[in-house]
Scaffold this active site. Sequence first.
Site, mmCIF file in Angstrom:
data_model
loop_
_atom_site.group_PDB
_atom_site.id
_atom_site.type_symbol
_atom_site.label_atom_id
_atom_site.label_comp_id
_atom_site.label_asym_id
_atom_site.label_seq_id
_atom_site.Cartn_x
_atom_site.Cartn_y
_atom_site.Cartn_z
ATOM 1 C CB SER A 1 -17.449 -35.036 37.828
ATOM 2 O OG SER A 1 -18.631 -35.360 37.152
ATOM 3 C CB THR B 1 -15.568 -38.581 29.857
ATOM 4 O OG1 THR B 1 -16.605 -39.169 30.628
ATOM 5 C CG2 THR B 1 -15.479 -39.291 28.528
HETATM 6 N N1 ASP Z 1 -18.744 -39.860 34.646
HETATM 7 C C1 ASP Z 1 -17.988 -38.830 33.987
HETATM 8 C C2 ASP Z 1 -17.730 -37.719 34.974
HETATM 9 O O1 ASP Z 1 -18.550 -36.869 35.165
HETATM 10 C C3 ASP Z 1 -18.727 -38.340 32.796
HETATM 11 C C4 ASP Z 1 -18.034 -37.270 31.999
HETATM 12 O O2 ASP Z 1 -16.962 -36.789 32.299
HETATM 13 O O3 ASP Z 1 -18.593 -36.898 30.982
HETATM 14 O O4 ASP Z 1 -16.698 -37.709 35.565
#
Ligand code: ASP
Length: 346
Positions: free
Chosen positions: A61, A16
């Site tokens: 991630s 994010t």
């Molecule tokens: N979906 C994102 C990730 O883990 C969520 C985040 O970075 O907070 O890559």
Amino acid sequence: MNPDETSVLLIYTGGTIGMIENPETGTLENFSLEQLQKHIPELQNFTFRIDTYQFDPPMDSSDMDPEAWRKLVHIISDHYTKYAGFVILHGTDTMAYTASALSFMLEGLGKPVILTGSQLPIGVLRTDGKENLLTSIEIATACDEKGMPLIPEVCIFFENHLMRGNRTTKMNAENFNAFRSFNYPALASVGIHIKYNLSLSHRPGHIAKDLIPHYALDTNIAILKLFPGIQESVVASILSIKGLKAAVLETYGSGNAPQKEWFIKLLQQACEQGIVLVNVTQCSAGTVEMERYETGYQLLQAGVVCGYDSTTESAVTKLMFLLGHGYTPSEIRKQMAQPLAGEITR
Ligand code: ASP
């Protein structure tokens, strides 16, 4: 370390922190490290060099896997002598797994490896990413008067806390304070000041001179989470997965499980076949004590090993690490009871 020699390698994997909203679909998509740096002009105010390395393409991630962990270990090990510390920008969703895996894969680590990310993208006005990144860089370069790194270990820094990576869990999908280390105190609390709790961190004097990077991981493992009403066929199917070598058994409370005959029998058979079963609790905090209740004791007798106060993330990645190194089931059972990188307290 001489200030002129201080420098940091900032590794951008994705998440994010480096995302931007697609105006057409409204979903968050990755953008480049260059764009990310534009949003944090403060990076130029550091008096030391910040070099960067970018995963191309950056990854959410949720897609993290052992291959990406190996890549991170390669990057750190190839550049180990050149930098005072490393900051890894990473999505929050699986950050605790990556931090745990790296803590085992980077044996003898004597420098800070700080993972951070954010709940809101860096381009958003209220982003938490800016503080997280700037503070992580500060922590990654913090030294004592002899020039020794203050925190020579793999950590997650998020919002107010610097935490041992393999003790950390993501516990909030909404708040900026998204991570907790329930079973080990924070290595530093961050407010106006960064207050280090140095006696809790690995000490440089105790650390091997050289980094020993490890790359072997074996993913033939499963997580078996118990719930009231779990069916025999479900447990039996998981434990008879072809090639299964180990499973993390997420039990209740201090390591308790149903006393049903079929259940204990299935576990016992799996253990006899050489599958390593590790007992960790579904509770966020506290430890497994298998001799406390009859319901835990019978697991012990079936051959299940105690995971103590391990997080699931740490137990999973430690099993991958030990299996990857070809240890026998009995050696792995022994090693699961020993802290390799401060991941459990006995
Ligand atoms: N979906 C994102 C990730 O883990 C969520 C985040 O970075 O907070 O890559």
